[in-house]
Design a protein around this motif. Structure first.
Motif, PDB file in Angstrom:
ATOM      1  N   GLU A 157       0.828  -1.207   0.000  1.00 22.93           N
ATOM      2  CA  GLU A 157       0.000   0.000   0.000  1.00 22.93           C
ATOM      3  C   GLU A 157       0.866   1.262   0.000  1.00 22.93           C
ATOM      4  OE1 GLU A 157      -4.199  -1.290   2.102  1.00 22.93           O
ATOM      5  OE2 GLU A 157      -2.711  -0.256   3.316  1.00 22.93           O
ATOM      6  N   VAL A 158       1.887   1.285   0.858  1.00 19.38           N
ATOM      7  CA  VAL A 158       2.763   2.465   0.910  1.00 19.38           C
ATOM      8  C   VAL A 158       3.486   2.642  -0.417  1.00 19.38           C
ATOM      9  CG1 VAL A 158       4.703   3.578   2.051  1.00 19.38           C
ATOM     10  CG2 VAL A 158       3.173   2.140   3.374  1.00 19.38           C
ATOM     11  N   PHE A 159       3.996   1.553  -0.938  1.00 17.60           N
ATOM     12  CA  PHE A 159       4.732   1.606  -2.199  1.00 17.60           C
ATOM     13  C   PHE A 159       3.846   2.165  -3.310  1.00 17.60           C
ATOM     14  CE2 PHE A 159       6.218  -0.342  -6.167  1.00 17.60           C
ATOM     15  CZ  PHE A 159       7.545   0.064  -6.163  1.00 17.60           C
ATOM     16  N   LEU A 160       2.614   1.680  -3.366  1.00 16.54           N
ATOM     17  CA  LEU A 160       1.688   2.117  -4.414  1.00 16.54           C
ATOM     18  C   LEU A 160       1.355   3.603  -4.294  1.00 16.54           C
ATOM     19  CD1 LEU A 160      -0.631  -1.022  -4.391  1.00 16.54           C
ATOM     20  CD2 LEU A 160       0.728  -0.236  -6.340  1.00 16.54           C
ATOM     21  N   VAL A 161       1.265   4.110  -3.068  1.00 20.52           N
ATOM     22  CA  VAL A 161       0.961   5.533  -2.871  1.00 20.52           C
ATOM     23  C   VAL A 161       2.201   6.393  -3.099  1.00 20.52           C
ATOM     24  CG1 VAL A 161       0.361   7.279  -1.131  1.00 20.52           C
ATOM     25  CG2 VAL A 161      -1.016   5.213  -1.342  1.00 20.52           C
ATOM     26  N   HIS A 198      -3.079   4.292   5.641  1.00 22.82           N
ATOM     27  CA  HIS A 198      -4.262   4.472   6.483  1.00 22.82           C
ATOM     28  C   HIS A 198      -3.907   4.529   7.963  1.00 22.82           C
ATOM     29  CE1 HIS A 198      -5.102   2.121   2.778  1.00 22.82           C
ATOM     30  NE2 HIS A 198      -5.885   3.165   2.595  1.00 22.82           N
ATOM     31  N   GLY A 199      -2.589   4.472   8.256  1.00 21.62           N
ATOM     32  CA  GLY A 199      -2.132   4.651   9.622  1.00 21.62           C
ATOM     33  C   GLY A 199      -1.893   3.371  10.407  1.00 21.62           C
ATOM     34  N   ASP A 200      -2.145   2.218   9.782  1.00 21.14           N
ATOM     35  CA  ASP A 200      -1.915   0.965  10.509  1.00 21.14           C
ATOM     36  C   ASP A 200      -0.423   0.634  10.524  1.00 21.14           C
ATOM     37  OD1 ASP A 200      -4.487  -0.030  11.344  1.00 21.14           O
ATOM     38  OD2 ASP A 200      -4.966  -0.245   9.221  1.00 21.14           O
ATOM     39  N   PRO A 201       0.081   0.157  11.676  1.00 16.31           N
ATOM     40  CA  PRO A 201       1.514  -0.145  11.763  1.00 16.31           C
ATOM     41  C   PRO A 201       1.894  -1.342  10.886  1.00 16.31           C
ATOM     42  CG  PRO A 201       0.382  -0.867  13.757  1.00 16.31           C
ATOM     43  CD  PRO A 201      -0.625  -0.110  12.945  1.00 16.31           C
ATOM     44  N   ILE A 202       3.086  -1.282  10.331  1.00  9.13           N
ATOM     45  CA  ILE A 202       3.589  -2.372   9.496  1.00  9.13           C
ATOM     46  C   ILE A 202       4.438  -3.288  10.374  1.00  9.13           C
ATOM     47  CG2 ILE A 202       5.091  -2.946   7.535  1.00  9.13           C
ATOM     48  CD1 ILE A 202       4.341  -0.191   6.352  1.00  9.13           C
ATOM     49  N   ARG A 209      -5.366   6.849  12.672  1.00 10.21           N
ATOM     50  CA  ARG A 209      -5.762   5.809  11.714  1.00 10.21           C
ATOM     51  C   ARG A 209      -7.126   6.101  11.118  1.00 10.21           C
ATOM     52  NH1 ARG A 209      -5.660   0.041  14.130  1.00 10.21           N
ATOM     53  NH2 ARG A 209      -6.364   1.072  16.050  1.00 10.21           N
ATOM     54  N   VAL A 210      -7.317   5.572   9.934  1.00 10.49           N
ATOM     55  CA  VAL A 210      -8.598   5.673   9.256  1.00 10.49           C
ATOM     56  C   VAL A 210      -9.059   4.250   8.991  1.00 10.49           C
ATOM     57  CG1 VAL A 210      -9.655   6.378   7.094  1.00 10.49           C
ATOM     58  CG2 VAL A 210      -8.064   7.895   8.229  1.00 10.49           C
ATOM     59  N   LYS A 211     -10.160   3.843   9.628  1.00 10.89           N
ATOM     60  CA  LYS A 211     -10.565   2.450   9.541  1.00 10.89           C
ATOM     61  C   LYS A 211     -11.736   2.259   8.577  1.00 10.89           C
ATOM     62  CE  LYS A 211      -8.748  -0.292  11.694  1.00 10.89           C
ATOM     63  NZ  LYS A 211      -7.536  -0.995  11.222  1.00 10.89           N
ATOM     64  N   THR A 212     -11.425   2.283   7.291  1.00  8.49           N
ATOM     65  CA  THR A 212     -12.434   1.964   6.286  1.00  8.49           C
ATOM     66  C   THR A 212     -11.740   1.591   4.973  1.00  8.49           C
ATOM     67  OG1 THR A 212     -14.345   2.784   5.039  1.00  8.49           O
ATOM     68  CG2 THR A 212     -12.655   4.388   5.564  1.00  8.49           C
TER      69      THR A 212
END
Ligand SMILES: [Zn+2]
Length: 228
Positions: free
Chosen positions: A82-86, A127-131, A159-162
């Motif tokens: 996800e991070v890489f894609l953003v 989205h703020g979740d820890p890796i 975090r954004v949970k959706t």
């Protein structure tokens, strides 16, 4: 038994559900993984045979230590993608969950390591979740629902949970993203909307959108009065 990427992806989802209020159910897994409930039941049996989980009567399934380790590998890969894609590929944060879902089944460990380095060794997904680390350590998250915070509360959105693309796009438009400072200015009674300052803008947030935001408050003890 060799663990396939698909098995690992199931383990990742089971882990997420184990740590969510929903709990692990066949229907929740089927929905998250976009497969049929019978397919979930078959896979749970395979994972059980592989020693990845145990069935607890009337409670569902629980990951074994080994299952948990594989789950964290899957979660790490998903969030790194996800991070890489953003960051590197310029996708929106509303698009990457789907993309990562498909890609995580095909990339190699070496690809994952390279992605990690190119993205700057990120610690959190967009989205703020820890890796989870490569060693399988996952940082404890200490945040709370924005809608449960009192009027006057200040702190940082964590975090954004959706996974809802419309909600994510809307939140990005308002600047309500992890790392943004917030201040709850007012709350209408009876679960009414919140008036919130985020960064240097003010917003009126309905409950449906406010409840996907998780925040860390500047002062948990409530000792803070009016020392702006
Ligand atoms: Zn994410």
């Amino acid at each position: 038994m060799k663990i396939s990427p698909i098995m690992r992806e199931y383990l990742g989802e089971i882990y997420r559900l184990e740590h969510s209020p929903d709990g692990v159910t066949t229907s929740a897994l089927a929905e998250r993984l976009e497969v049929s409930p019978p397919a979930v039941v078959r896979m749970l049996r395979r994972l059980d045979e592989a020693g990845m989980l145990t069935h607890i009567p009337y409670q569902g399934v629980k990951l074994s230590t080994q299952g948990e380790r594989e789950a964290l590998r899957s979660i790490r890969r998903h969030r790194l993608l996800e991070v890489f894609l953003v960051r590197v590929m310029g996708f929106g944060w509303d698009e990457v969950h789907e993309q990562a879902h498909g890609l995580q089944l095909t990339i190699t460990d070496a690809f994952e390591d390279r992605m990690d380095a190119v993205a700057g060794f990120p610690t959190h997904c967009p989205h703020g979740d820890p890796i989870p680390t490569k060693e399988g350590q996952l940082t404890e998250v200490n945040d709370q629902l924005l809608i449960e915070a009192p009027v006057g509360a200040q702190g940082v959105i964590r975090r954004v949970k959706t996974d809802d693309g419309d909600k994510l796009r809307y939140l990005a438009e308002l600047g309500l993203v992890p790392g943004t400072r917030f201040h709850i200015l007012n709350r209408a009674p009876f679960n009414g909307p919140l008036r919130v300052r985020a960064g240097d803008r003010e917003h009126i947030l309905g409950t449906e959108i406010a409840q996907v935001l998780r925040v860390e408050m500047k002062n948990d003890e409530g000792r803070r009065t009016n020392d702006e």
